[in-house]
Write a protein that holds these residues in place. Structure first.
Motif, PDB file in Angstrom:
ATOM      1  N   UNK A 183       0.853  -1.199  -0.011  1.00 29.95           N
ATOM      2  CA  UNK A 183       0.071   0.014   0.024  1.00 29.95           C
ATOM      3  C   UNK A 183       0.951   1.367   0.069  1.00 29.95           C
ATOM      4  N   UNK A 184       2.350   1.091  -0.162  1.00 31.71           N
ATOM      5  CA  UNK A 184       2.985   2.334  -0.077  1.00 31.71           C
ATOM      6  C   UNK A 184       3.718   2.518   0.818  1.00 31.71           C
ATOM      7  N   UNK A 185       5.028   2.589   1.104  1.00 34.04           N
ATOM      8  CA  UNK A 185       5.723   3.150   2.120  1.00 34.04           C
ATOM      9  C   UNK A 185       6.943   3.859   1.961  1.00 34.04           C
ATOM     10  N   UNK A 186       7.350   4.885   2.650  1.00 34.93           N
ATOM     11  CA  UNK A 186       8.703   5.571   2.396  1.00 34.93           C
ATOM     12  C   UNK A 186       9.731   4.917   3.357  1.00 34.93           C
ATOM     13  N   UNK A 187       9.318   4.105   3.948  1.00 42.92           N
ATOM     14  CA  UNK A 187      10.431   3.701   5.108  1.00 42.92           C
ATOM     15  C   UNK A 187      11.650   3.113   4.446  1.00 42.92           C
ATOM     16  N   UNK A 188      12.735   3.531   4.796  1.00 39.22           N
ATOM     17  CA  UNK A 188      14.047   2.768   4.399  1.00 39.22           C
ATOM     18  C   UNK A 188      15.049   2.524   5.360  1.00 39.22           C
ATOM     19  N   UNK A 189      15.669   1.557   5.018  1.00 37.49           N
ATOM     20  CA  UNK A 189      17.024   0.902   5.822  1.00 37.49           C
ATOM     21  C   UNK A 189      18.153   1.212   5.035  1.00 37.49           C
ATOM     22  N   UNK A 190      18.706   2.461   5.029  1.00 38.77           N
ATOM     23  CA  UNK A 190      20.096   2.832   4.410  1.00 38.77           C
ATOM     24  C   UNK A 190      19.574   3.532   3.088  1.00 38.77           C
ATOM     25  N   UNK A 191      20.649   3.678   2.170  1.00 39.69           N
ATOM     26  CA  UNK A 191      20.529   4.677   1.128  1.00 39.69           C
ATOM     27  C   UNK A 191      20.399   3.519  -0.274  1.00 39.69           C
ATOM     28  N   UNK A 192      20.227   2.270  -0.177  1.00 37.93           N
ATOM     29  CA  UNK A 192      20.241   1.515  -1.283  1.00 37.93           C
ATOM     30  C   UNK A 192      19.230   1.864  -2.360  1.00 37.93           C
ATOM     31  N   UNK A 193      17.950   2.059  -1.904  1.00 36.92           N
ATOM     32  CA  UNK A 193      16.946   2.366  -2.763  1.00 36.92           C
ATOM     33  C   UNK A 193      17.038   3.664  -3.477  1.00 36.92           C
ATOM     34  N   UNK A 194      17.556   4.652  -2.515  1.00 36.75           N
ATOM     35  CA  UNK A 194      17.871   6.009  -3.066  1.00 36.75           C
ATOM     36  C   UNK A 194      18.833   6.110  -4.300  1.00 36.75           C
ATOM     37  N   UNK A 195      20.042   5.223  -3.944  1.00 36.77           N
ATOM     38  CA  UNK A 195      21.012   5.078  -5.072  1.00 36.77           C
ATOM     39  C   UNK A 195      20.463   4.241  -6.393  1.00 36.77           C
ATOM     40  N   UNK A 196      19.677   3.546  -6.143  1.00 36.63           N
ATOM     41  CA  UNK A 196      19.126   2.562  -7.201  1.00 36.63           C
ATOM     42  C   UNK A 196      18.117   3.406  -8.082  1.00 36.63           C
ATOM     43  N   UNK A 197      17.313   4.285  -7.407  1.00 38.83           N
ATOM     44  CA  UNK A 197      16.344   5.147  -8.366  1.00 38.83           C
ATOM     45  C   UNK A 197      16.820   6.650  -8.720  1.00 38.83           C
ATOM     46  N   UNK A 198      17.554   7.376  -7.959  1.00 39.43           N
ATOM     47  CA  UNK A 198      17.673   8.555  -8.188  1.00 39.43           C
ATOM     48  C   UNK A 198      18.349   9.208  -9.624  1.00 39.43           C
ATOM     49  N   UNK A 199      19.198   8.419 -10.140  1.00 38.64           N
ATOM     50  CA  UNK A 199      19.665   8.609 -11.467  1.00 38.64           C
ATOM     51  C   UNK A 199      18.684   8.507 -12.644  1.00 38.64           C
ATOM     52  N   UNK A 200      17.702   7.508 -12.321  1.00 32.31           N
ATOM     53  CA  UNK A 200      16.797   7.321 -13.325  1.00 32.31           C
ATOM     54  C   UNK A 200      15.846   8.521 -13.289  1.00 32.31           C
ATOM     55  N   UNK A 201      15.264   8.988 -12.092  1.00 31.02           N
ATOM     56  CA  UNK A 201      14.303   9.840 -11.775  1.00 31.02           C
ATOM     57  C   UNK A 201      14.817  11.178 -12.138  1.00 31.02           C
ATOM     58  N   UNK A 202      15.881  11.446 -11.882  1.00 33.14           N
ATOM     59  CA  UNK A 202      16.652  12.878 -12.098  1.00 33.14           C
ATOM     60  C   UNK A 202      16.652  12.839 -13.799  1.00 33.14           C
ATOM     61  N   UNK A 203      17.300  11.944 -14.510  1.00 34.15           N
ATOM     62  CA  UNK A 203      17.451  12.027 -15.853  1.00 34.15           C
ATOM     63  C   UNK A 203      15.965  12.362 -16.510  1.00 34.15           C
ATOM     64  N   UNK A 204      14.969  11.521 -16.116  1.00 35.67           N
ATOM     65  CA  UNK A 204      13.618  11.476 -16.739  1.00 35.67           C
ATOM     66  C   UNK A 204      12.965  13.002 -16.334  1.00 35.67           C
TER      67      UNK A 204
END
Length: 326
Positions: A183-204
């Protein structure tokens, strides 16, 4: 309306979005199981409080950062879809893109875990594409009216979500990590997800901003755009790719979160912003602010284990908005 006055209105909405994002970011950083205020966070870095700094840098800062990225991605996706389809009622959630992306993530998690490890965004993008094709066929293709697209999107989204829910129940052990995240959650355990998605989102986001002028022309209508030399089919294809990557990357990091892509662009448009050069950054700012604020509300309604998912809060805010639009 004169051009200078319109520019002032656009700059005012962008400036208000920046202030709203700063406030929502600070509020979100202060939310959690432990009571840590913004002042405590600043002091933890100034006075080398290792324990407090680890909590902030390992959990709260990644959570707020992914909220900014996902909120801007969902909001800009909604703005682009509304412009290219000339339909004010569409968004990634309503057209089933988010549900399709999460469905494929669930399938891969259960039956092909290696795909989630090596290419989660590609899996999510494929799911979103399948959902778009289903909506397109169900709505009647080129003959589809805005209301038919809306109804087809809702049907596809609900159908895919139901199948996903059944899979999560049938394969509970394999998908145990997805159940609370569905159902959606922003909870993170470290920076792995941020490092995974930020280049794609910023480029788009940069690509969407680069096409701002093309979207202004496309808003005049397909025939007019073609008479002005625009390749409408190419623009639609590029927009679909941008939307699928933005939504897929966000869903891969946060799960499906609805209505941000519907509400945020309309808030900006209601303030009088029309040019896409201002609409896209303003929608990104207000989408991030809305998602961070909704996530902060979840912590006010319960503890870490009993708080409602952020998707429930955005749905409670966005569903009345959709009814008003209809």
């Amino acid at each position: 309306m004169s051009v200078p006055r319109q520019c002032l209105r656009e700059l005012g909405m962008i400036g208000a979005g920046v202030m709203a994002l700063v406030a929502a970011f600070a509020l979100n950083m202060a939310q959690g199981e432990a009571r840590i205020g913004v002042g405590d966070i600043i002091r933890s870095f100034a006075y080398n409080d290792d324990l407090l700094r680890d909590v902030v840098s390992g959990f709260r800062l990644p959570r707020a950062t992914i909220g900014v990225l996902a909120g801007s991605a969902f909001a800009v996706s909604g703005a682009l879809m509304q412009s290219i389809l000339r339909n004010p009622m569409v968004s990634p959630g309503i057209l089933g893109i988010s549900a399709g992306s999460f469905f494929f993530i669930a399938l891969a998690t259960i039956f092909a875990p290696a795909l989630i490890v090596f290419m989660p965004i590609a899996v999510a993008v494929c799911g979103g594409l399948v959902a778009v094709l289903m909506v397109y066929l169900l709505a009647g293709g080129f003959r589809a009216t805005p209301l038919r697209i809306l109804l087809a999107g809702l049907i596809v989204a609900m159908t895919i979500s139901s199948i996903t829910g059944a899979l999560l129940l049938l394969y509970e052990s394999e998908a145990r990590f997805l159940i609370t995240w569905s159902a959606g959650s922003l909870r993170q355990n470290g920076w792995s997800n941020v490092q995974l998605v930020w280049p794609w989102i910023v480029l788009c986001l940069i690509a969407a901003f680069t096409l701002s002028r093309a979207y202004d022309i496309a808003r005049l209508g397909e025939d007019t755009a073609r008479s002005l030399g625009q390749k409408h089919a190419l623009l639609v294809t590029a927009t679909l790719i941008v939307v699928l990557v933005l939504t897929g990357a966000s869903v891969a990091a946060t799960g499906p979160i609805g209505f941000v892509g519907l509400v945020a662009p309309h808030l900006v448009k209601l303030a009088g912003v029309r040019r896409h050069a201002a609409l896209i950054p303003a929608a990104a700012l207000w989408g991030s602010s809305l998602l961070l604020a909704a996530d902060s509300i979840t912590y006010m309604l319960g503890s870490l284990t009993s708080a409602p998912p952020v998707g429930a809060i955005t749905a409670a805010l966005g569903a009345p908005w959709l009814l008003w639009l209809v």
